[in-house]
Structure formats: C-alpha cells, structure tokens
Design a protein around this motif. Structure first.
Motif, PDB file in Angstrom:
ATOM      1  N   ALA A 177       0.835  -1.211   0.000  1.00 19.33           N
ATOM      2  CA  ALA A 177       0.000   0.000   0.000  1.00 19.33           C
ATOM      3  C   ALA A 177       0.869   1.259   0.000  1.00 19.33           C
ATOM      4  N   GLU A 178       1.961   1.257   0.785  1.00 17.25           N
ATOM      5  CA  GLU A 178       2.818   2.449   0.824  1.00 17.25           C
ATOM      6  C   GLU A 178       3.522   2.638  -0.519  1.00 17.25           C
ATOM      7  N   ARG A 181       1.029   3.979  -3.042  1.00 14.64           N
ATOM      8  CA  ARG A 181       0.724   5.394  -2.811  1.00 14.64           C
ATOM      9  C   ARG A 181       1.660   6.270  -3.640  1.00 14.64           C
ATOM     10  N   LEU A 192      -6.218   5.554  -3.293  1.00 17.05           N
ATOM     11  CA  LEU A 192      -5.847   4.286  -2.652  1.00 17.05           C
ATOM     12  C   LEU A 192      -6.018   4.384  -1.142  1.00 17.05           C
ATOM     13  N   SER A 193      -6.633   3.368  -0.580  1.00 14.87           N
ATOM     14  CA  SER A 193      -6.771   3.284   0.881  1.00 14.87           C
ATOM     15  C   SER A 193      -6.282   1.928   1.347  1.00 14.87           C
ATOM     16  N   HIS A 249      -6.072   7.707   3.176  1.00 15.24           N
ATOM     17  CA  HIS A 249      -5.114   6.632   2.852  1.00 15.24           C
ATOM     18  C   HIS A 249      -5.249   5.489   3.869  1.00 15.24           C
ATOM     19  N   TYR A 250      -5.233   5.811   5.147  1.00 14.88           N
ATOM     20  CA  TYR A 250      -5.403   4.783   6.187  1.00 14.88           C
ATOM     21  C   TYR A 250      -6.859   4.777   6.640  1.00 14.88           C
ATOM     22  N   TRP A 289       4.183  12.894  -2.148  1.00 11.95           N
ATOM     23  CA  TRP A 289       2.973  13.284  -1.423  1.00 11.95           C
ATOM     24  C   TRP A 289       3.301  13.884  -0.062  1.00 11.95           C
TER      25      TRP A 289
END
Ligand SMILES: NC(=O)c1ccc[n+]([C@@H]2O[C@H](COP(=O)([O-])OP(=O)(O)OC[C@H]3O[C@@H](n4cnc5c(N)ncnc54)[C@H](O)[C@@H]3O)[C@@H](O)[C@H]2O)c1
Length: 292
Positions: A177-178, A181, A192-193, A249-250, A289
């Motif tokens: 996920a990171e 991102r 994206l979450s 995101h989270y 970001w």
C-alpha cells in the motif's frame, strides 16, 4: 470519491465478513456490487440480498491466488455492470490452525501452511492490482479507487497468539500500500486506501480451518470467543465507505489501538542514533505526497 451512487465496486471475499459489510454499505449508498469469491454459493446468496437494496449485484467465481481467475472476473464484472470504479482487494485467511498451541511457533510451521497463507494474503493483492490497474489507467476520465485490506496486525504485532505468518502477510500488504501510494501519484484519478481493522466479528477463523491445506482442521481454541468480541462487519463497512468518500489513505476502524501503534513507532524513532559513517549520509528520498 465523494459520490459512489451508480458506480460499481468489485470486492474479493465479498461473500462473507468484512467484504460483505463493505458490499452492504456501498449498496446502501447506491453502488452496484460485483462479489468475487471462491465460495460462489455464498456469493450468490449475498448478491441476491444486495439486489433487494435496489442496486445491481452479481457473484463471480474467483480464486485470488490465480492471476487468470482475476482477469476473467474483472472482464465478467465489467461486461455485466460496466466499468468498475472501486476495487476492494479484501479476501484473506487467518492462518492454518496449528495442531497444538506449541505448533504455532515459526520453526514448527510447515512450508505448505506458510505458502498457502502468503499466496492468498499477499499474492492475492498483487494479482488484483494487475487485473484492475490497467483498466483504471486506460480510463483517466473516470475516477477510481483501490482499497487493500491489511490489518492492525500489519501496523503492530498483537499478542503472540496471532499467527506469525499472518502478521508477516499484513506487514507485506502495508508495504504494498505504501509503495502504491507513490506509484499512483502519477495517476491522480486513482485513489488508494489501506484498511487496517482490529478484531471484527467474522467467520475468518472457521473459514481458515475449513480450507486449510491438506484438508479441514479443528478450529483454534478460543477462536469463537475472540471473534464474538469484535466489531460488527456492517459498522466496519460503513467506516470504509466514509474513508473512501473522504479520500483517506489509512482506514482505521479501531481507534483503541492508537496508543499501541504510537509506542511501536516511538520505539523505532528512539532507536535512531549517530551515523554509522558521518559524512556519507544518504540523500533521503521523500515521496512526492509528503510535505517536508
Ligand atoms: N476478522 C478480523 O478480525 C480481521 C481483522 C483484520 C483484518 N482482517 C482481514 O479482512 C479480510 C476479510 O476477512 P474476514 O474476517 O471478513 O473473513 P471471512 O472468512 O469472513 O471472509 C473472507 C472471504 O474471503 C474468501 N476467500 C478466502 N480465500 C479466498 C481465495 N483464495 N480466493 C477467493 N476468495 C477467498 C472467503 O470465501 C470469504 O468469503 C482478510 O484479509 C482478513 O485478513 C480481518
């Protein structure tokens, strides 16, 4: 993505638990739902109920460890429901129950049990992105969103009774996920979450025992009481919808873990000391970001 009404969400593992809770929340907000699940009968039953909420819904056979299965499911979903705008890569297992409590230790886990879990919980996300990102990228005019289900176990190890391979698979999902991102900063129409729940009251323990490699196993002692203590999947589903609408995101439905996560991260920060070789310190590659 503020308004999900009339848009289509594809949910892997949408036949049960958290995926089904997310399906219900999105359907109540007017989204059409494609459920991809290896349990097609449960998926079809769920899709029938979602249709009762006034949206289109269908169930598709999906084996998340199989790239071709993902590509076929993506094609079939879009052929029936139109372009998918939200991908929720969610299907997962908790781990193959050990025969005795002692067998939970890493040195006792069989390669077959390790691979089974990694293929579902990690490769499953990789193939999901491979099936859907080319579609999303080919439609820059259409906002899209990806949700990856990780776990609070991907931010902090919990008790030593949470299976080691499970913790590893969820840290891997956080890593994916990171990384995504940063990659998706080049495709600003794709959000994206990463969903990191604590305990949610689902059948994950029983489903994992039933489908363990080599045949069904006895459910881990204490599983049912632990699962019953969790949050309601519908409440988590509503939280996921809100997170997507707010572009978070989270997505963290369990704020009671805040202090634990803070302590783990503080431990890492505290471990930084002098440079191993002063004068040869790297340029730190901050992602775009992150405002410095
Ligand atoms: N329940 C919890 O406490 C909890 C907490 C944090 C994270 N999670 C994560 O949430 C996700 C969903 O878990 P849940 O608790 O809703 O479990 P669940 O067992 O209720 O639902 C999982 C669904 O995924 C499907 N599935 C499993 N393996 C599959 C495969 N190989 N191919 C296709 N479909 C498959 C199952 O058939 C089932 O419908 C998992 O990734 C899990 O790790 C769960």
């Amino acid at each position: 993505m503020r308004d999900v009404g009339g848009k289509t969400i594809f949910i892997s593992g949408g036949a049960s638990g958290i995926g089904l809770g997310v399906a219900r929340a999105f359907a109540r907000a007017g989204a059409h739902v494609a459920i991809g699940d290896r349990d097609l009968a449960a998926g079809e039953e769920a899709a029938g109920r979602l249709q009762g909420l006034g949206v289109k819904a269908l169930a598709l056979p999906l084996e998340v460890t199989d790239r071709a299965s993902w590509i076929a499911a993506a094609e079939a979903a879009e052929a029936t429901l139109g372009p998918v705008c939200v991908l929720h890569s969610n299907a997962g297992v908790g781990g193959a129950p050990p025969a005795t409590p002692d067998d939970r230790y890493i040195e006792k886990i069989t390669p077959a049990d390790w691979e089974w879990l990694m293929k579902i919980n990690v490769d499953g996300h990789f193939f999901a992105l491979q099936a859907f990102l080319p579609r999303f990228k080919a439609r820059p005019e259409l906002p899209a969103h990806v949700i990856l289900t990780a776990s609070m176990a991907g931010l902090t190890p919990q008790s030593e009774y949470v299976p080691g391979p499970y913790v590893v698979s969820k840290y891997a999902t956080l890593g994916l996920a990171e990384h995504m991102r940063m990659e998706l900063a080049h495709a600003p129409h794709i959000g994206l979450s990463v969903l990191c729940p604590g305990i949610v009251s689902t059948n994950i323990g029983r489903n994992s025992a039933k489908n363990a490699p080599g045949g069904p196993r006895a459910v881990t002692q204490g599983n049912d009481a632990l699962m019953a203590s969790g949050k309601d999947p519908d409440a988590v589903g509503a939280w996921v919808l809100k997170g997507v609408q707010e572009g978070r995101h989270y997505i963290l439905p369990h704020p009671e873990y805040r202090d634990l996560v803070q302590r783990y991260h503080a431990d890492i920060i505290d471990a930084f000391g002098e440079s191993a070789q002063p004068g040869r310190d790297d340029q730190v590659p901050y992602p775009d970001w992150m405002v410095r």
